[in-house]
Design a protein around this motif. Sequence first.
Motif, PDB file in Angstrom:
ATOM      1  N   HIS A   4       0.743  -1.174  -0.042  1.00  0.00           N
ATOM      2  CA  HIS A   4       0.034  -0.011   0.050  1.00  0.00           C
ATOM      3  C   HIS A   4       0.817   1.187   0.105  1.00  0.00           C
ATOM      4  CE1 HIS A   4      -3.856   2.072   0.421  1.00  0.00           C
ATOM      5  NE2 HIS A   4      -3.129   2.826   1.335  1.00  0.00           N
ATOM      6  N   GLY A   6       0.514   4.996   0.738  1.00  0.00           N
ATOM      7  CA  GLY A   6      -0.163   5.998   1.056  1.00  0.00           C
ATOM      8  C   GLY A   6       0.313   7.625   0.709  1.00  0.00           C
ATOM      9  N   ARG A   9       3.183   7.727   3.351  1.00  0.00           N
ATOM     10  CA  ARG A   9       3.914   6.530   3.857  1.00  0.00           C
ATOM     11  C   ARG A   9       3.784   5.385   2.819  1.00  0.00           C
ATOM     12  NH1 ARG A   9       1.518   5.332   9.357  1.00  0.00           N
ATOM     13  NH2 ARG A   9      -0.451   5.784   8.041  1.00  0.00           N
ATOM     14  N   LEU A  18       4.860  -6.671   8.436  1.00  0.00           N
ATOM     15  CA  LEU A  18       4.718  -5.642   7.588  1.00  0.00           C
ATOM     16  C   LEU A  18       5.886  -4.675   7.937  1.00  0.00           C
ATOM     17  CD1 LEU A  18       0.981  -4.969   7.925  1.00  0.00           C
ATOM     18  CD2 LEU A  18       2.007  -6.238   6.061  1.00  0.00           C
ATOM     19  N   MET A  20       6.542  -0.529   7.713  1.00  0.00           N
ATOM     20  CA  MET A  20       5.961   0.544   7.382  1.00  0.00           C
ATOM     21  C   MET A  20       6.939   1.722   7.251  1.00  0.00           C
ATOM     22  SD  MET A  20       2.882   1.527   9.915  1.00  0.00           S
ATOM     23  CE  MET A  20       4.018   2.442  10.887  1.00  0.00           C
ATOM     24  N   HIS A  62       1.961  -3.000  17.837  1.00  0.00           N
ATOM     25  CA  HIS A  62       2.410  -3.848  16.673  1.00  0.00           C
ATOM     26  C   HIS A  62       3.962  -3.680  16.449  1.00  0.00           C
ATOM     27  CE1 HIS A  62       2.187  -0.580  12.943  1.00  0.00           C
ATOM     28  NE2 HIS A  62       2.620  -0.138  14.238  1.00  0.00           N
ATOM     29  N   CYS A  80       6.574  -4.299  11.934  1.00  0.00           N
ATOM     30  CA  CYS A  80       5.519  -4.479  12.788  1.00  0.00           C
ATOM     31  C   CYS A  80       4.706  -6.015  12.355  1.00  0.00           C
ATOM     32  CB  CYS A  80       4.556  -3.347  12.727  1.00  0.00           C
ATOM     33  SG  CYS A  80       4.070  -2.789  10.949  1.00  0.00           S
ATOM     34  N   ARG A  81       4.179  -6.365  13.348  1.00  0.00           N
ATOM     35  CA  ARG A  81       3.279  -7.412  13.236  1.00  0.00           C
ATOM     36  C   ARG A  81       1.956  -7.345  12.464  1.00  0.00           C
ATOM     37  NH1 ARG A  81       0.486  -9.193  18.779  1.00  0.00           N
ATOM     38  NH2 ARG A  81       1.391  -7.188  20.091  1.00  0.00           N
ATOM     39  N   ARG A  82       1.554  -8.177  11.669  1.00  0.00           N
ATOM     40  CA  ARG A  82       0.324  -8.018  10.829  1.00  0.00           C
ATOM     41  C   ARG A  82      -0.819  -8.321  11.582  1.00  0.00           C
ATOM     42  NH1 ARG A  82      -0.792  -8.737   4.858  1.00  0.00           N
ATOM     43  NH2 ARG A  82       1.228  -9.107   4.320  1.00  0.00           N
ATOM     44  N   LEU A  83      -1.867  -7.287  11.629  1.00  0.00           N
ATOM     45  CA  LEU A  83      -3.186  -7.892  12.516  1.00  0.00           C
ATOM     46  C   LEU A  83      -4.326  -7.496  11.481  1.00  0.00           C
ATOM     47  CD1 LEU A  83      -2.050  -4.673  15.047  1.00  0.00           C
ATOM     48  CD2 LEU A  83      -1.820  -7.216  15.434  1.00  0.00           C
ATOM     49  N   MET A  85      -6.924  -5.441  11.133  1.00  0.00           N
ATOM     50  CA  MET A  85      -7.245  -4.267  11.243  1.00  0.00           C
ATOM     51  C   MET A  85      -8.958  -4.180  11.716  1.00  0.00           C
ATOM     52  SD  MET A  85      -4.423  -3.085  11.595  1.00  0.00           S
ATOM     53  CE  MET A  85      -4.776  -1.096  11.729  1.00  0.00           C
ATOM     54  N   ALA A 202      -1.726   0.262  16.422  1.00  0.00           N
ATOM     55  CA  ALA A 202      -1.192  -0.205  14.997  1.00  0.00           C
ATOM     56  C   ALA A 202      -0.813   1.166  14.367  1.00  0.00           C
ATOM     57  CB  ALA A 202      -1.935  -0.978  14.138  1.00  0.00           C
ATOM     58  N   ASP A 203      -0.233   1.127  13.484  1.00  0.00           N
ATOM     59  CA  ASP A 203       0.036   2.228  12.634  1.00  0.00           C
ATOM     60  C   ASP A 203       0.937   3.406  13.309  1.00  0.00           C
ATOM     61  OD1 ASP A 203      -1.065   4.681  10.822  1.00  0.00           O
ATOM     62  OD2 ASP A 203      -1.613   3.031   9.807  1.00  0.00           O
TER      63      ASP A 203
END
Length: 275
Positions: A4, A6, A9, A18, A20, A62, A80-83, A85, A202-203
Motif C-alpha cells: 500500500h 499512502g 507513507r 509488515l 511501514m 504492533h 510490525c506484526r500484521r494484524l 485491522m 497499530a500504525d
Amino acid sequence: MLIHSGKVRDLYADGDDLIMVASDRVSVYDVVLPTPIPDKGAVLTRLSLWWFDQLADILPNHVVSATDVPPEWVGRAIRCRRLDMVKVECVARGYLTGSGFAEYTKSGAVCGVALPPGLVESDRLPEPIFTPTTKAPIGEHDTAMTFQDVIAQEGEADARALRDTTLEIYRRGAEVARGRGIIIADTKVELGRDRDGGFVLADEVLTPDSSRFWDAATWAPGRPQDSLDKQIVRDWATGTGWDKTPPGPALPDEIVAKTRSRYIEVYERITGESW
Ligand code: Q0Z
C-alpha cells in the motif's frame, strides 16, 4: 513487496511481518508537494516509537523492531506484526475543529454526541469525545459514524473497548503534550486484533500527521488555529496564489528549512529529548 502506498507513507509485506516506511513527503490541503522535508519521516517515526513506549501500559502495540529493517530505510521504518485491522477510524477530540465543528454548527452534536450550546470554533470540549468514522476506500473521504453504528458493526463489548481505549490514548497524549505547551486537538488511532482477538495499537500514534497539533501559547477559540507543523508550508503555498489542486508548488529552501526545524521542535518539546 509494496502492498500500500499512502500519501506520505508506504507499507510493505516481509514474510509474516509488515514494514511501514515514513517518507519525507508532506501534504497540504490533501495534495502531496513535489519537495520533501528532510528528516520528516525519521522525526515522525521516532515520535511514534516514543509514544508506543509511553502507552504500553494501556495496550500492546504492533512494533516488532525499528532496527531490523532494510538499511536504506533505517530510522524511518518500523517492522510490525500484521494484524486484523478494525474497520473503524477511531478518533478522539478534545477541541472543536474541522468536520467536528462543521457537524456541531448544523446539529449541535458530533457523531451522535450532544454538546453544550454556544461553543465556538477551536473551543475546548467539556471532556474528550469519541468521534469514529468509516474507513473509506482510498481516495474517498471518511464519513462520521455514531457509537450505535460502531456497536452494530463490532458488537457492544468491542465498541466500548474501542471507545475507551481511544479516549485513554488521547487523554494521555494530550496531557503530556499540554505540559510541553502543545495542544493535541484531536487524534486518529488505528487498532487491530491479534490472533487471540485482543486489541493492539497499530500504525502511527500521536504524530502531527495523525493528529492536529496547536501551539498552546497562541490558542484562541473563535477562529481556526494555525497548525504547529504545517502552517509555514500552508501560508507560503496559498501566498503563491496556488488554487489547492494538484500539482502543488515546489517549496523554496527557506520554507523547507523552517518546516524541518518545526518538526524537530515538536519532537524535542514532546519527548524532552534532543534530535
Ligand atoms: C496499516 C497504512 C502505511 C499506508 C494497513 N500492523 C498492521 N497490520 C495490518 N495492517 C496494517 C498494520 Cl499497521 C495497516 N495501514 C495504514 C500505513 C502506508 C497505509 F504505512 N494499512
